[in-house]
Design an enzyme around this catalytic site. Structure first.
Site, mmCIF file in Angstrom:
data_model
loop_
_atom_site.group_PDB
_atom_site.id
_atom_site.type_symbol
_atom_site.label_atom_id
_atom_site.label_comp_id
_atom_site.label_asym_id
_atom_site.label_seq_id
_atom_site.Cartn_x
_atom_site.Cartn_y
_atom_site.Cartn_z
ATOM 1 N N HIS A 97 0.852 -1.195 0.000
ATOM 2 C CA HIS A 97 0.000 0.000 0.000
ATOM 3 C C HIS A 97 0.882 1.237 0.000
ATOM 4 C CE1 HIS A 97 -2.915 2.994 0.810
ATOM 5 N NE2 HIS A 97 -2.637 3.132 2.087
ATOM 6 N N HIS A 99 0.922 5.770 -0.953
ATOM 7 C CA HIS A 99 0.252 7.022 -1.340
ATOM 8 C C HIS A 99 1.136 7.727 -2.357
ATOM 9 C CE1 HIS A 99 -1.466 6.829 3.008
ATOM 10 N NE2 HIS A 99 -2.206 6.114 2.184
ATOM 11 N N ASP A 122 1.839 -4.532 -20.697
ATOM 12 C CA ASP A 122 2.714 -5.598 -20.212
ATOM 13 C C ASP A 122 2.391 -5.982 -18.774
ATOM 14 O OD1 ASP A 122 4.107 -5.563 -22.600
ATOM 15 O OD2 ASP A 122 5.818 -4.452 -21.802
ATOM 16 N N HIS A 162 -7.757 7.778 -1.614
ATOM 17 C CA HIS A 162 -6.910 7.117 -0.624
ATOM 18 C C HIS A 162 -5.506 6.863 -1.171
ATOM 19 C CE1 HIS A 162 -6.471 3.605 2.502
ATOM 20 N NE2 HIS A 162 -5.449 4.428 2.491
ATOM 21 N N TYR A 216 8.679 -12.924 -22.199
ATOM 22 C CA TYR A 216 9.728 -11.994 -21.762
ATOM 23 C C TYR A 216 10.536 -12.557 -20.596
ATOM 24 C CZ TYR A 216 11.777 -7.809 -19.666
ATOM 25 O OH TYR A 216 12.645 -6.881 -19.122
#
Length: 219
Positions: A97, A99, A122, A162, A216
């Site tokens: 997580h 910001h 991709d 958020h 790849y």
């Protein structure tokens, strides 16, 4: 399990350094978690600890309700969110997580990032979707993450007003998705200041995604 848990704590601690290194967090915001293999447990950053002060001992062992099961440290306020994701997306081994500024700017607008770059096709297999607004502290954000990603190939979701949540088969994969999410958010923003970016067609996205995921790199 003790050796595995010790190694997982160290790995999670080391990977947290990638968040400030890549400009994805400020002060103590943001976190990473890793699923404990074979258990309904995870390790996650302790709440309010500066990234430069983190040690493996600051990786709190929690259940999927976000409740610490050992030690005296308080886990991240996002622990229940991470746990909800692990419980409902069993192939997920890592959650991040952030910001990060450009991606979170899109989240503040409540807008998905359109797939206009080969790098997006991709890594994300299409647009980076926007998820619903939810308050912090319980599983509601996790529910929004799971419901949004259920209909997307993207390992990243922008939760409205958020920030960014990313998932992966392990915590390193989730970190990579967070880094790439911020990179393409910035590039698409810059492209829009010049005019209207040209979206890729679905067939182009599918071909690029298949090549990157299945051809790849080293096998």
């Amino acid at each position: 399990m003790i050796d595995t848990l010790s190694e997982l704590r160290r790995t999670a601690c080391d990977l947290h350094a990638e968040l400030p290194r890549n400009g994805l967090v400020a002060w103590t915001s943001g976190n990473l978690s890793a699923r404990v293999p074979g258990e309904e447990l995870m390790v996650i950053k302790a709440s309010g600890i500066l990234f430069e002060d983190l040690t493996p001992e600051h990786m709190v062992l929690c259940d999927f309700d976000g409740v610490a099961v050992e030690g005296d440290l308080v886990p991240s306020s996002d622990a229940a969110t991470h746990g909800y994701v692990y419980r409902n997306l069993p192939e997920t081994g890592g959650v991040v997580h952030t910001h990060s500024p450009y991606a979170t700017a899109w989240a503040a607008r409540g807008e998905s990032i359109p797939c206009v770059l080969t790098a997006m096709a991709d890594e994300f297999g299409g647009d980076i979707p926007i998820g619903p607004f939810a308050l912090i502290g319980d599983a509601e954000i996790g529910r929004g993450i799971v419901e949004t990603l259920a209909s997307h190939r993207s390992p990243a979701v922008l939760m409205r007003s958020h920030g960014v949540f990313t998932i992966g088969g392990g915590p390193r994969d989730a970190i990579k998705a967070a880094v790439m999410c911020e990179d393409v958010a910035r590039t698409v923003h810059l492209a829009r200041t010049l005019g209207n970016p040209i979206p890729l067609t679905q067939s182009e996205i599918d071909a690029l995604y298949d090549r990157y995921q299945n051809v790849y790199g080293q096998r």
